[in-house]
Design a protein around this motif. Structure first.
Motif, short mmCIF file in Angstrom:
data_model
loop_
_atom_site.label_atom_id
_atom_site.label_comp_id
_atom_site.label_asym_id
_atom_site.label_seq_id
_atom_site.Cartn_x
_atom_site.Cartn_y
_atom_site.Cartn_z
N THR A 126 -12.17 -7.98 -0.61
CA THR A 126 -11.44 -7.38 -1.70
C THR A 126 -12.35 -6.26 -2.28
OG1 THR A 126 -10.04 -9.08 -1.88
CG2 THR A 126 -9.92 -7.74 -3.72
N LEU A 127 -13.39 -6.87 -2.85
CA LEU A 127 -14.53 -5.74 -3.44
C LEU A 127 -14.68 -4.68 -2.44
CD1 LEU A 127 -16.77 -8.52 -5.15
CD2 LEU A 127 -14.95 -7.05 -6.45
N ARG A 128 -15.11 -5.01 -1.39
CA ARG A 128 -15.63 -3.90 -0.45
C ARG A 128 -14.45 -2.86 -0.20
NH1 ARG A 128 -19.60 -3.77 3.53
NH2 ARG A 128 -19.75 -5.94 3.17
N GLU A 129 -13.30 -3.45 -0.04
CA GLU A 129 -12.04 -2.37 0.23
C GLU A 129 -11.84 -1.73 -1.09
OE1 GLU A 129 -9.24 -0.50 2.20
OE2 GLU A 129 -10.53 -1.95 3.00
N ALA A 130 -12.10 -2.23 -2.35
CA ALA A 130 -11.81 -1.53 -3.48
C ALA A 130 -12.79 -0.12 -3.77
CB ALA A 130 -12.01 -2.44 -4.73
N ILE A 131 -14.15 -0.61 -3.38
CA ILE A 131 -15.17 0.29 -3.19
C ILE A 131 -14.95 1.30 -2.40
CG2 ILE A 131 -17.73 0.84 -2.91
CD1 ILE A 131 -18.13 -2.41 -3.92
N VAL A 132 -14.78 0.97 -1.06
CA VAL A 132 -14.53 1.87 -0.16
C VAL A 132 -13.38 2.91 -0.41
CG1 VAL A 132 -13.76 2.32 2.37
CG2 VAL A 132 -15.89 0.57 1.97
N ASN A 133 -12.17 2.48 -0.98
CA ASN A 133 -11.10 3.15 -1.31
C ASN A 133 -11.54 4.30 -2.24
OD1 ASN A 133 -7.88 2.97 -1.64
ND2 ASN A 133 -8.73 3.34 -3.73
N ALA A 134 -12.31 3.91 -3.17
CA ALA A 134 -12.70 4.77 -4.01
C ALA A 134 -13.77 6.13 -3.54
CB ALA A 134 -13.69 4.27 -5.44
N PHE A 135 -14.62 5.87 -2.42
CA PHE A 135 -15.34 6.37 -1.71
C PHE A 135 -14.53 7.28 -0.85
CE2 PHE A 135 -19.70 4.17 -1.42
CZ PHE A 135 -19.66 3.92 -2.71
N ILE A 136 -13.68 6.95 -0.18
CA ILE A 136 -13.07 7.93 0.73
C ILE A 136 -11.69 8.70 0.36
CG2 ILE A 136 -13.70 6.44 2.73
CD1 ILE A 136 -11.11 5.17 3.03
N HIS A 137 -11.36 8.24 -1.00
CA HIS A 137 -10.11 8.85 -1.38
C HIS A 137 -10.46 9.72 -2.50
CE1 HIS A 137 -7.26 6.89 1.47
NE2 HIS A 137 -7.60 5.75 1.13
N HIS A 161 5.01 3.70 -4.12
CA HIS A 161 4.63 3.33 -2.83
C HIS A 161 3.45 2.64 -2.17
CE1 HIS A 161 8.59 4.97 -1.98
NE2 HIS A 161 8.56 6.24 -2.41
N LEU A 162 2.53 2.52 -3.32
CA LEU A 162 1.26 1.92 -3.03
C LEU A 162 1.22 0.42 -2.27
CD1 LEU A 162 -0.87 2.88 -5.94
CD2 LEU A 162 -1.04 3.77 -3.92
N GLY A 163 0.89 0.23 -1.31
CA GLY A 163 0.57 -0.85 -0.53
C GLY A 163 1.69 -0.99 0.65
N GLU A 164 2.50 0.19 0.79
CA GLU A 164 3.50 0.26 1.86
C GLU A 164 2.42 0.71 2.98
OE1 GLU A 164 6.83 2.51 0.72
OE2 GLU A 164 7.37 0.93 -0.53
N PRO A 165 3.02 0.46 4.30
CA PRO A 165 2.35 1.21 5.51
C PRO A 165 2.30 2.59 5.41
CG PRO A 165 4.07 -0.71 6.15
CD PRO A 165 4.19 -0.12 4.75
N GLY A 166 1.43 3.31 5.94
CA GLY A 166 0.97 4.69 6.15
C GLY A 166 -0.07 4.84 4.86
N SER A 167 -0.69 6.02 5.13
CA SER A 167 -1.70 6.73 4.14
C SER A 167 -1.88 8.10 4.34
CB SER A 167 -2.98 5.98 4.59
OG SER A 167 -4.03 6.33 3.61
N GLU A 168 -1.91 8.83 2.85
CA GLU A 168 -1.97 9.99 2.97
C GLU A 168 -3.48 10.21 2.53
OE1 GLU A 168 0.58 12.49 0.77
OE2 GLU A 168 2.37 11.07 0.94
N LEU A 169 -4.09 11.14 3.48
CA LEU A 169 -5.79 11.18 3.38
C LEU A 169 -6.20 12.47 2.58
CD1 LEU A 169 -6.67 9.83 6.97
CD2 LEU A 169 -6.55 8.64 4.93
N ARG A 170 -7.16 12.07 1.63
CA ARG A 170 -7.45 13.64 1.13
C ARG A 170 -8.71 14.00 1.95
NH1 ARG A 170 -7.35 11.82 -3.82
NH2 ARG A 170 -6.20 13.48 -4.89
N ASN A 171 -9.50 13.02 2.33
CA ASN A 171 -10.74 13.38 2.98
C ASN A 171 -10.75 12.88 4.35
OD1 ASN A 171 -12.02 14.72 0.54
ND2 ASN A 171 -11.87 12.20 -0.04
N GLN A 172 -10.06 13.32 5.28
CA GLN A 172 -9.52 13.00 6.64
C GLN A 172 -11.03 12.58 7.53
OE1 GLN A 172 -7.50 15.43 9.75
NE2 GLN A 172 -7.93 17.15 8.43
#
Length: 654
Positions: A308-319, A351-362
């Protein structure tokens, strides 16, 4: 074309939504035109409807909105004004369908706006230009576009992360970062073709470098951010870092002499920085809330899942938005962890948490997905929720704010209705609350406020309608108090909440408990209040005397003619400046006065409007927002923009 009666039925069944907007519309102002612009722009929306002459009168006994028709006195003029402005104010002509109808004996107008062809987008106000003059329909609101929205309208537009970084070269690549990528990629797919490439060709394949016009290799932002050396990042992107900040207590400390207990500034290749940031958090996490006499260890150990912590950190990094020169902040309070990155969520908060993602930095995202550092297909938030639930911890909450261009993930160090909570919640037993309502009580106890979107995040299966019903009932019982209206509504502790909570045995000894947080729960909120037509008024609580004098939230008195009394905290020189300002004052002088005022100590928008005798909307739009954009004013509580005690200061939260 839908009828007005059908639209009223939808509004009363579920309020405004992404395709329906209700407005009083006594005249055609910019709000109506912004909605038309948003409906025409939003991809795959197929346009939307404005119902003019619709007023929300309140709520029914179940907490659902009650919209009623309000007669439009001169419908022909309104129709003509809309048609004329649609033909003249935008970069291209918009031709909406407009129908006049009578509902319950009152004249209303239905405006149907079709989605514009892709070749014409973005539609924007010609005088404002791009991107500020374009609007999108996000949920039930019209949002001003930013640079990050532009690729939505231009299918051929490249993302920012593949742009070339001037002044860079292959010498700026950290070989350890490239080796770490190879190691991770091999674990996922040992036969991946790119693993056979040399480092230069590997970077080319990942769009981490390119050849410039002279034939020399230069880095893209993907290469610099994911694989760059610390020295190169400091030279070329000095604000690109991760700050880990430890704060004493549950609130940001406004005292400039003691803002935080400790801080760690981390800089380097993002692919290496994930583990460093994760270790900084896990090494510092509290192991429990309470150590009872005679026990050798805490009774409620905290064990936030590493994934969970890793996903939260990576989310901040890539988005995050790399167009904004701000660091990522990881703030550890005594009761929660907050990770804030520049850049609002491109995906609607609903819609956060629903399938699909909109990428700012693909390209950056692709690297993290291919190495399993990040969840794929937009499943990261859902995974975090499931992991926290499995660990019997409060679910994570997410806050996306386009106004401040920030996204925050909030993880409470709180077990899901543990023994202490169950004992505390027994005070509220007579209300027979459901599980989400109980969680919301705990949430307000810990953070001081909650809104509809956050309430739904306590259980991702809850609909907006169900959340409205639950929260309305909490207000009826006096447990919550509603502040603001419509899309700006949020809830704070009500009188019954405070009364029952005061009976808890441990609160008087809990320095950061509710009784010690009077500012959070007992003080009058300074949030904006909105009428049904969207016009903004001051927060409730101001009082007017029989002779026209006005009393502010803190007891200061302002005479009917604007004279000021009792503002003892203001220096005499500043008092004089305020008393001398008239109806017209040069823009730069007003900005200087605002900076001088907020440099003295933080003020809320309401307090500033009273001191300077100005409308809150005007102050915010013409002075405060520009000053914030210039980095001269800041929120005191940036982690929750609509917090009831939000104020402005010249001291940026570090």
């Amino acid at each position: 074309m839908r009828t007005a009666r059908e639209l009223f039925e939808d509004l009363n069944d579920g309020d405004e939504d992404v395709r329906i907007e209700a407005k009083r519309a006594s005249e055609v102002g910019k709000s109506i035109m912004e909605t038309i612009c948003a409906f025409a722009n939003e991809p795959d929306l197929d346009g939307g409807y404005l119902l003019l002459g619709a007023v929300r009168k309140g709520f029914d006994e179940n907490g659902f909105p009650v919209y009623e028709p309000e007669n439009i006195a001169n419908p022909d003029k309104v129709q003509t004004d809309i048609a004329n402005q649609c033909a003249s104010v935008f970069n291209v002509r918009i031709r909406p369908q407009i129908e006049t109808e009578v509902v319950d004996g009152k004249t209303v107008i239905v405006v149907r706006v079709d989605e514009a062809p892709a070749s014409q987008k973005p539609i924007y106000f010609e005088k404002r230009g791009l991107p500020q003059g374009a609007y999108r329909r996000i949920g039930s609101s019209d949002q001003k576009c930013t640079e990050d929205d532009m690729p939505v309208f231009y299918s051929s537009a490249e993302s920012f992360d593949c742009s070339i970084v001037k002044g860079s070269s292959l010498e700026d690549i950290d070989e350890n970062a490239v080796s770490y990528y190879r190691k991770l990629r091999e674990k996922v797919n040992p036969n991946a073709e790119e693993l056979t490439y040399d480092d230069t060709n590997l970077l080319l394949a990942l769009r981490a470098c390119e050849k410039d016009k002279s034939g020399s290799f230069v880095l893209t932002y993907t290469g610099l951010i994911v694989f760059g050396k610390s020295m190169a990042l400091r030279r070329l992107m000095p604000a690109l870092r991760v700050d880990y900040i430890r704060v004493s207590g549950n609130r940001w400390v406004e005292n400039p002499d003691k803002r935080f207990e400790s801080t760690i500034d981390m800089r380097g290749a993002f692919i290496l920085l994930v583990n460093r940031a994760l270790n900084a958090i896990t090494d510092d996490l509290p192991k429990g809330f309470e150590l009872k006499d005679g026990n050798l260890q805490a009774s409620t150990p905290i064990d936030i899942p590493n994934d969970t912590l890793r996903e939260a950190i990576v989310n901040a990094f890539i988005h995050r938005s790399f167009r904004v020169n701000q660091p990522i902040q990881i703030i550890r309070y005594s009761n929660r962890l907050e990770i804030t990155n520049p850049g609002y969520s491109l995906k609607s908060p609903e819609h956060l948490g629903e399938p699909g993602s909109e990428l700012r930095n693909q390209y950056i995202s692709s690297i993290f997905h291919e190495t399993n550092l990040a969840e794929t297909k937009g499943s990261g938030i859902k995974t975090m929720r499931e992991q926290m639930k499995k660990a019997k911890l409060m679910p994570p909450t997410f806050e996306s704010n386009r106004e401040t261009n920030q996204f925050t993930i909030r993880l409470l160090f709180h077990h899901l209705l543990g023994k202490d909570d169950i004992e505390w919640l027994s005070l509220f037993a007579k209300y027979e609350l459901n599980n989400e309502q109980k969680l919301s009580l705990v949430f307000i106890r810990e953070l001081g406020a909650i809104d509809n979107i956050t309430y739904r995040q306590l259980n991702s299966d809850i609909t907006s309608r169900k959340a409205t019903f639950d929260l309305h009932r909490m207000c009826q019982e006096g447990l919550f108090e509603l502040k603001g209206q419509r899309r700006n509504a949020y809830y704070v502790a009500g009188q019954e909440f405070v009364r029952l909570n005061s009976r808890a045995d441990d609160l008087n000894s809990r320095g950061d408990g509710l009784n010690g947080r009077g500012d959070d729960l007992n003080s009058r909120a300074d949030g904006e209040m909105y009428r049904a037509d969207g016009e903004m008024y001051g927060a409730d609580g101001e009082m007017y005397g029989a002779n026209g004098e006005m009393y502010g939230a803190n007891g200061e008195m302002y005479g009917a003619n604007g004279e000021m009394y009792g503002a003892d905290e203001l220096p005499e020189a500043l008092k004089e400046k305020i008393l001398k300002i008239g109806k017209r004052i040069p823009e730069e002088e007003m900005k200087k006065l605002l900076i001088e005022l907020c440099d003295l100590h933080p003020f809320s928008l309401y307090e500033i409007s009273i001191l300077l005798h100005r409308n809150m909307v005007f102050l915010r739009n013409h002075y405060i927002n520009p000053l914030m954009a210039q980095g001269k004013l800041f929120y005191t509580i940036p982690e929750m923009i609509r917090h009831p005690n939000q104020k402005y200061t010249t001291k940026k939260k570090q």
